[in-house]
Design a protein around this motif. Structure first.
Motif: not given
Length: 141
Positions: A105-122
């Motif tokens: 759960l902790g790793v998932g929460v930490l991964l959500v924000v960077p993955v979404i920010l990177i994909s939305y910026s692309l």
């Protein structure tokens, strides 16, 4: 690899059923009329929010010009990007060799924000490159 593809397909189908089907090409919400019990008049039920939250945030941040795009196609593209994000996170979490739910759960929460920010910026760069964003109209004196 199969897990990634299945997760992408399932999340996109869910996104399509619950979000994409409710809008037309112009961005208007498709409202179905319901009969009320005991009343002969038909009333329309309309949600307060005009667009889903991720769509509003993307439009606001990247200044997408809604007059230049097919809104339903835009929703399909954004839904595909969201389903890829979810599939990436689920695949990374499935590679972790731990049975501790709190760590996952902790790793998932930490991964959500960077993955979404990177994909939305692309995706934002793609829209900017295609000329589907509004130009900044500030004038310098």
């Amino acid at each position: 690899m199969i897990w990634f593809i299945l997760t992408t397909i399932v999340t996109y189908i869910i996104y399509y059923i619950f979000i994409i089907r409710k809008y037309d090409e112009k961005g208007n919400k498709i409202v179905k009329e319901k009969k009320n019990k005991g009343k002969s008049k038909r009333e329309k039920e309309v949600d307060q929010a005009r667009y889903p939250t991720e769509v509003e945030l993307f439009i606001y941040k990247y200044r997408v010009d809604l007059k230049k795009i097919n809104f339903r196609g835009f929703l399909k593209l954004l839904g595909f990007v969201c389903s890829l994000d979810i599939a990436i996170i689920v695949t990374i979490l499935s590679m972790l060799k731990t049975d501790n739910t709190w760590i996952l759960l902790g790793v998932g929460v930490l991964l959500v924000v960077p993955v979404i920010l990177i994909s939305y910026s692309l995706l934002g760069r793609y829209f900017t490159k295609k000329g589907l964003t509004k130009k900044c109209t500030t004038s310098k004196k």
